[in-house]
Every structure is written in structure tokens, then in C-alpha cells.
Enzyme design. Structure first.
Site, PDB file in Angstrom:
ATOM      1  N   VAL A 106       0.792  -1.224   0.002  1.00 48.39           N
ATOM      2  CA  VAL A 106      -0.106  -0.094   0.224  1.00 48.39           C
ATOM      3  C   VAL A 106       0.968   1.289  -0.021  1.00 48.39           C
ATOM      4  O   VAL A 106       0.258   2.298  -0.189  1.00 48.39           O
ATOM      5  CB  VAL A 106      -1.001  -0.090   1.140  1.00 48.39           C
ATOM      6  N   ASP A 162       9.805  13.759  11.954  1.00 46.82           N
ATOM      7  CA  ASP A 162       9.625  13.615  10.453  1.00 46.82           C
ATOM      8  C   ASP A 162       8.119  13.859  10.180  1.00 46.82           C
ATOM      9  O   ASP A 162       7.278  13.235   9.684  1.00 46.82           O
ATOM     10  CB  ASP A 162      10.012  12.394   9.916  1.00 46.82           C
TER      11      ASP A 162
END
Length: 518
Positions: free
Chosen positions: A126, A283
Site C-alpha cells: 500500500v 519527520d
């Protein structure tokens, strides 16, 4: 050896194609005729901006160079703004690797085939990035999970490309004296560590587990649970999270999410991680954030991808809080004093000189409305000013500054009217009050109590040892001995007074809290 040579040849060809030589050599006195000849020989078009050419070249060179560009975009203290802005657009998306390789990796790492480990396993990934890709699966007990699988052979590719980068850095430093200011060797060493940390997925799983524990009872942030029985260095399995990507604002509005509140919540999550926990997700770009629309957790952020985290100690947190609050108040003298007191600036630095430099750097910023001021840019300017006074900015603070820029960009994407300063100031003031006031004192006593319990019983033995050693001194030093004994007795009395006083303060605070409750 042949493969390394061909790789080096490709790097050279791409560098010439996109004019990276001209970007690098911009500080050298290269004749215009030489540049003209180079363009004619290689038939290259250099009409695009240099940042765009650099980004395109890194994308053509592959995932490791894309990663390098992303890391370089965080070093705005070293890289010109136009290059950093363009590098920040680099997307870490590469074609997925074979599902058969993913299955083989899982089998090798977890000791069984996915069909035996899971009730269902989706062989189609995915999501795919340079380091790993993700497959959805279902555990035997019905829980939905996401399985992250490390890309095979990554360590060899990383080692080879990083070795070529080191060679290029050494060559650059030899032919360009200004290269030392950019610290190419240090930047590549930092990048090397960053990449090898990402190769160990157990580190990422541990980071996620810590962040989840920190926000266990939070109404702002969800972190997936790690299933340790299905984790190894090259495969990790975590709770599957459902939500809307934070960048899809139209879907969020259609679902009824309050974007203004969402932007403020993002700021609070960031400052909670930094100042309460000293452990932050570093991040936080939109690709790693979902927003829950489930009834039981509606409007909460969902964090993904925990390969990069930052840590701050009490010293770092105090430094940041004092500087931020001083900036809010335009107290540049306090900013200078905080730099020197914290040890970031040399002790011989003159406060008035550093104060003047900070004022000249930051006053132009404050001419704009507060909501238009970038918190991250203020921190960046502070770092740049600090370098003039021989201050080496610590890596964790550079990572923090990069994360802050991400948070600002995300917050203003959700709510263009977000006033980051207004949102952050009460939080910082509350944190400082907790550190300096009675609650902070109580917490410090709690932290030190185990050490006191270990140290206090040993004090008589330590005193006896000092006295015995002193008795063995020559009789000519008897006067010094008496002074040592008196000083030791004085220190013992002070210690007892401090302990009794501290106990009294704790007792008073507990009694006061008790009577308030009842």
C-alpha cells in the site's frame, strides 16, 4: 569494482547534465568561456533555476540520493534558502519491490511464511519508499495490522553510495577552499548515521512504543501499537490506523473536522513532545500524518513512520524555553545571556556584542504581524548568528528547527490565520513556571530521592575515610588538618539543614495540597 565505476560514471554524467558543477563551482573563478564550452560539449540546458536542477538530478540518481537531498534540506544553517526550499519538495517514493521478495524477507525474519503468521496477507504493497514498503494483513485474532518490510540489499547500496559521497566531499574540499564552511564530511557522516539507523526497524518500533506511552491518555494524538511477536530488525508489525491524510483538507472539512482547532492541536502536540517529554517525532511532514474521523477519536492526529525522532535533555529544553520567551518579549540581552549561561557561547563572549548581533538579526522579523512570523526561521536566524560567535549548534537542535518548520507549514496549510506565537507562548510560560516554581522543586526532589536514599547512609563512612587519611598526614600539616575537619563539619551541618529544609518544604506542600483537596 566495475559496478562502482559505472555508478561513478552515471553520477558524473547526471551532474554535468544538470549543471551541478556550476552550482558547486559558483565560488571559484571559472572563466565564462569555460562554461560556454562545457554547455556546447554536453548539450545541456541550464535555464531552469539551480534548485530545481539539483532536485531533478538527485531524483534521477535514485533513492539514496533522494534521501540525501531530504537530509540536506534540513541543514538550512549550511544550505542556501533557494536550494533548501527545492530539496524539501523531494518525495521519497520509489517503485515497490517484488511481493515474492517481501514474503521471503518476512519468512526469513519471523521464522514462518506470512500465510502461517497471519489469517490474511495482502501481497500488494500500500506504500513504498526507498528503505521499506508496507503491506496490510490481519492477525489470527482478527486485529488489522500494517507490516513494514525492509527493502532487500539496502545496506550494500547505502554503503556504496555513501562511500562515493565521501570521495566527492574530499575532492570538493581540496579544490574549493570555501567548502570547509559547508562541512561536507560532517554532513555526510550525519547522513550515514541517519540511514543506518533507518535500516534497523526495531529502532523505529521502539520509537513508536515510547511515543505511544507518552501520549497514552492524550486527547490529541494517536500512535499505533507495536506487536512485538511479529517484529525484527527487517520486519515490524503495527496496528493498522484509519484516517484521512492531513493534506486532504477538503475531505476533512466534509467530515466536519475543525481545521483551526486541528492546527492549534498540532502546535500543542509539538511543544508537549519537546518540553514535557524531550522526545519528539522529527519527520512530521503531511505524508506521515492522518486525522481520525472515528466517533471515539474524532479529530485526533494519527502519527506514522517513526524512523526519525529527536531527543532533548533538560539543558536543551531550558535553553530553548528561555530563548523563545525572551524572543516573545524582544529581550535580546536575555537571549545573549542565555547563550553564555548555557555554555553554547564561549564564556569570554561579550554580552553586549552578542545582544547587538541578535537584535540586528531579529528586529526586521518583528516588523511584520506576529501571525506572519515563522518560528522556525527565527530559530534558524538565531543559529546563524550564534555561529559568528563560535557556537557549534547541536544536531538535536537542527533537527528540532527542521521539525518546527514542518509544523508551521502544516499548521498554516490548515489555518492560514494561525498565530503560532500566540498558541505557543502560554504553553512556554506555563512550562517555565512549573520548572522554577514549587511543582518543579517537588518533581526534582522525587527524581533525586532514590539517589539520596543510596548516598545518605554512606556519608558517615566517607567522612571517616577522609579523617583517617588526614590523620596519616605529617604533624607539620596539623593546622591544615584542623581546618579540613572544621570544613567537613560545616559541610555536614549544611547538608543536614538542606535535607531538613527540603523535607519541610515537601511536607508543607503535601499538607497544603491535602487540605485543598479535602
Amino acid at each position: 569494482m566495475i559496478r562502482k565505476f559505472l555508478r561513478l560514471l552515471k553520477i558524473f554524467r547526471v551532474a554535468i547534465k544538470y549543471g551541478l558543477d556550476e552550482i558547486v563551482m559558483s565560488g571559484l573563478p571559472v572563466p565564462r568561456t569555460s562554461k560556454f564550452v562545457a554547455r556546447m560539449i554536453f548539450w545541456r540546458d541550464l535555464s531552469a533555476p539551480r534548485g530545481e536542477r539539483l532536485r531533478t538530478a538527485l531524483e534521477e540518481l535514485g533513492p539514496i540520493f533522494v534521501k540525501f537531498g531530504q537530509v540536506l534540506s534540513t541543514r538550512r544553517d549550511l544550505v542556501p534558502a533557494d536550494l533548501a526550499d527545492e530539496l524539501a519538495l523531494l518525495q521519497d517514493r520509489v517503485p515497490p519491490f517484488s511481493s515474492d521478495l517481501a514474503v521471503a524477507q518476512i519468512t526469513r525474519s519471523l521464522g514462518a511464511h506470512p500465510d502461517l503468521l497471519f489469517s490474511t496477507f495482502n501481497r500488494e504493497p500500500v506504500a513504498s519508499a526507498s528503505i521499506a514498503q508496507v503491506h496490510f494483513a490481519t492477525l489470527k485474532d482478527g486485529r488489522e495490522v500494517a507490516v513494514k518490510v525492509l527493502r532487500p540489499g539496502m545496506k550494500q547500496y547505502i554503503d556504496e553510495d555513501v562511500a562515493l559521497m565521501r570521495t566527492a566531499a574530499e575532492l570538493l574540499m581540496r579544490i574549493w577552499k570555501e567548502a570547509r564552511r559547508l562541512k561536507p564530511k560532517e554532513v555526510i557522516a550525519e547522513f550515514d548515521k541517519y540511514l543506518h539507523d533507518e535500516l534497523d526497524l526495531m529502532r523505529e518500533a521502539a520509537n513508536a512504543s515510547q511515543l505511544r506511552r507518552n501520549f497514552q491518555n492524550s486527547s490529541l494524538l494517536l500512535v499505533p501499537e507495536m506487536y512485538w511477536d511479529y517484529c525484527s530488525e527487517s520486519v515490524i508489525t503495527m496496528e493498522r490506523m484509519h484516517g484521512i491524510p492531513v493534506s486532504q483538507t477538503e475531505r476533512l472539512v466534509a467530515a466536519g473536522v475543525d481545521l483551526a482547532k486541528l492546527s492549534r492541536d498540532g502546535v500543542e502536540i509539538f511543544f508537549t513532545q519537546v518540553f514535557r517529554d524531550g522526545f519528539f517525532h522529527a519527520d512530521m511532514h503531511p505524508g506521515n500524518i492522518l486525522v481520525s474521523v472515528a466517533p471515539e477519536s474524532f479529530g485526533r492526529y494519527i502519527a506514522l513512520d517513526f524512523g526519525i525522532v529527536g531527543t532533548l535533555n533538560d539543558f536543551d529544553k531550558d535553553y530553548l524555553a528561555q530563548n523563545f520567551l525572551a524572543f516573545f518579549r524582544r529581550d535580546y540581552k536575555r537571549v545573549a545571556e542565555a547563550h553564555i549561561e548555557s555554555g553554547w557561547a564561549p564564556k569570554e563572549t561579550r554580552v553586549d556584542e552578542l545582544e547587538s548581533a541578535v537584535r540586528a538579526c531579529c528586529e526586521p522579523i518583528f516588523d511584520r504581524p506576529l501571525k506572519d512570523i515563522s518560528f522556525g526561521q527565527v530559530l534558524l536566524r538565531l543559529f546563524q548568528t550564534s555561529r559568528r560567535f563560535n557556537v557549534e549548534v547541536q544536531p538535536q537542535l537542527v533537527l528540532l528547527q527542521k521539525t518546527l518548520l514542518n509544523i508551521e507549514g502544516l499548521g498554516r496549510q490548515l489555518d492560514p490565520e494561525l498565530d503560532l506565537w500566540k498558541t505557543a507562548k502560554p504553553y512556554l510560560e506555563r512550562w517555565m513556571a512549573e520548572q522554577i516554581g514549587m511543582p518543579g522543586l517537588i518533581e526534582k526532589f522525587k527524581e533525586e530521592a532514590p539517589r539520596f536514599a543510596h548516598t545518605l547512609p554512606t556519608i558517615p563512612r566517607l567522612v571517616h575515610r577522609v579523617l583517617c587519611n588526614a590523620v596519616e598526614m605529617e604533624s607539620a600539616d596539623s593546622a591544615l588538618l584542623r581546618l579540613m575537619i572544621l570544613e567537613q563539619q560545616r559541610m555536614n551541618r549544611l547538608l543536614m539543614v538542606a535535607l531538613v529544609g527540603g523535607a519541610a518544604l515537601v511536607g508543607a506542600y503535601v499538607l497544603h495540597h491535602y487540605f485543598q483537596v479535602f
